[in-house]
Scaffold this active site. Sequence first.
Site, mmCIF file in Angstrom:
data_model
loop_
_atom_site.group_PDB
_atom_site.id
_atom_site.type_symbol
_atom_site.label_atom_id
_atom_site.label_comp_id
_atom_site.label_asym_id
_atom_site.label_seq_id
_atom_site.Cartn_x
_atom_site.Cartn_y
_atom_site.Cartn_z
ATOM 1 N N HIS A 1 1.002 -1.173 0.130
ATOM 2 C CA HIS A 1 0.147 0.286 0.652
ATOM 3 C C HIS A 1 0.982 1.183 -0.241
ATOM 4 O O HIS A 1 1.800 1.269 1.019
ATOM 5 C CB HIS A 1 -0.897 -0.116 1.548
ATOM 6 N N ASP B 1 2.011 2.460 3.596
ATOM 7 C CA ASP B 1 3.751 1.126 3.871
ATOM 8 C C ASP B 1 4.679 1.489 3.814
ATOM 9 O O ASP B 1 5.013 1.367 4.807
ATOM 10 C CB ASP B 1 2.911 -0.607 2.799
ATOM 11 N N GLU C 1 -10.379 -6.788 -4.489
ATOM 12 C CA GLU C 1 -10.003 -8.233 -3.627
ATOM 13 C C GLU C 1 -11.775 -8.283 -2.658
ATOM 14 O O GLU C 1 -11.707 -7.211 -1.743
ATOM 15 C CB GLU C 1 -9.093 -7.660 -2.884
ATOM 16 N N GLU D 1 -8.680 -13.968 -1.643
ATOM 17 C CA GLU D 1 -8.054 -13.936 -0.465
ATOM 18 C C GLU D 1 -8.804 -15.209 0.066
ATOM 19 O O GLU D 1 -10.315 -14.549 0.266
ATOM 20 C CB GLU D 1 -7.993 -13.019 0.437
ATOM 21 N N HIS E 1 -11.392 -13.943 3.141
ATOM 22 C CA HIS E 1 -12.006 -13.066 2.996
ATOM 23 C C HIS E 1 -13.387 -14.010 2.504
ATOM 24 O O HIS E 1 -14.291 -14.240 2.644
ATOM 25 C CB HIS E 1 -11.594 -11.752 1.941
#
Length: 439
Positions: free
Chosen positions: A101, A104, A232, A268, A271
């Site tokens: 990100h 990050d 996502e 994911e 998820h």
Amino acid sequence: MSEIFKNIGKIKYEGKESKNPLAFKYYDADRVIYGKKMKEHLSFAMAWWHNLCAEGVDIFGAGTTDKSFGANKGTMMHAKAKVDAGFEFMSKLGIEYFCFHDMDIIPEADTIEETNKRLDEITDYIKEKMDETGIKCLWGTANMFSNPRFMNGAGSTNSADVFCLAAAQVKKALDIVVKLGGKGYVFWGGREGYETLLNTDIKLEQENIASLMKMSVEYGRKIGFEGDFFIEPKPKEPMKHQYDFDASTAIGFLKQYNLDKDFKLNIEANHATLAGHTFQHDLRISAINGMLGSIDANQGDNLLGWDTDQFPSNVYETTMCMYEVLKYGGMKNGGLNFDSKNRRASYTPEDMFYGYILGMDTFALGLIKAVELIEDGRIDEFVKERYSSFNEGIGKKIREGQTNLEELAEYAKNIDSKVLPSSARQEYLESIVNSILFS
Ligand code: XUL
Ligand code: CO
């Protein structure tokens, strides 16, 4: 630059008999399977946020893990130390990709101008390291969920000003993804959802999310981004309801807003299970729609109702994952990004390596077993046979859309109304899987 993980050397493949905790038991990067190296089938990526940023903070307690890497936290020196640590870590494990990100890789500043300057500086540094090591960027994204201004989401916010700040952030994130040669750009709708319908205009929010995505595609293509955009899906957490609930919901959304040509899905594992599906289910749904883009590799805990982001250890799940990936023909711009973190009580630098070794070995074994399942052929054969009544006669006509209710009703007159479909044989199939997994 001095070595950060001093007592850890290059992690090598030693085979399944090895008892060396700092060696691979199954991941043999250059082993060729179906004409491709294991490392190409798996395209492992390091997630910057969990590996280099997360210190084991939870809502009940402070961090347990020191990720300062010898620098003062919150400074650009620290940002660079994270780059050094990350590239040393990836090189030692033989990981060829990373995902990140924007926030990050730098400490966010008070102004967009200064934040962007920091992003330019750090990506210059990252690029140097990429050139030195050959490590590449799998995908990047903008963190539009941590800053308080995104309390109601980014694309889904009720504030036009916040929407503009989100747009500015995506624009810059796309700039740096292109600069780093990233193969993908992810939208994880962190807070794109709602807590209560009493204050929410769902239609407006979804339309705004779609227009943010549309503008992002336009801008990305304009500056030369040729990779995939990814959604996502995740059903909840942090919001009570998130719009990108699961693969089916996200695909419907992309088709509704004509985004399906530019977008694929980043599935994911944890998820999918939060949405009440298996990991394999969301992979299959993406694959049959031509939208299996990339994978966030982790696993959840069946006893917990939140995203635990654990390193994958369940070979059954990774086998079924690689089974879907192989049958789909791989992921063009995707890979397996370890969106996984060590448990809070596993807090040493060695644990960072143990986590990745576990995840990489679990996926390598999954790949080997998925190939065995495919070569064995009994499952494919069974499924083919199970639907064979649609291969000819009236079944074929149904498949080809060559009939209508009147004709079928006429045909049905001659069928014994006590007819039953063939047995589904679930237990037989599950024992085939076991016999292959544990052979
Ligand atoms: C959160 C999550 C994110 C995305 C990228 O659950 O998975 O880290 O992968 O924003
Ligand atoms: Co993720």
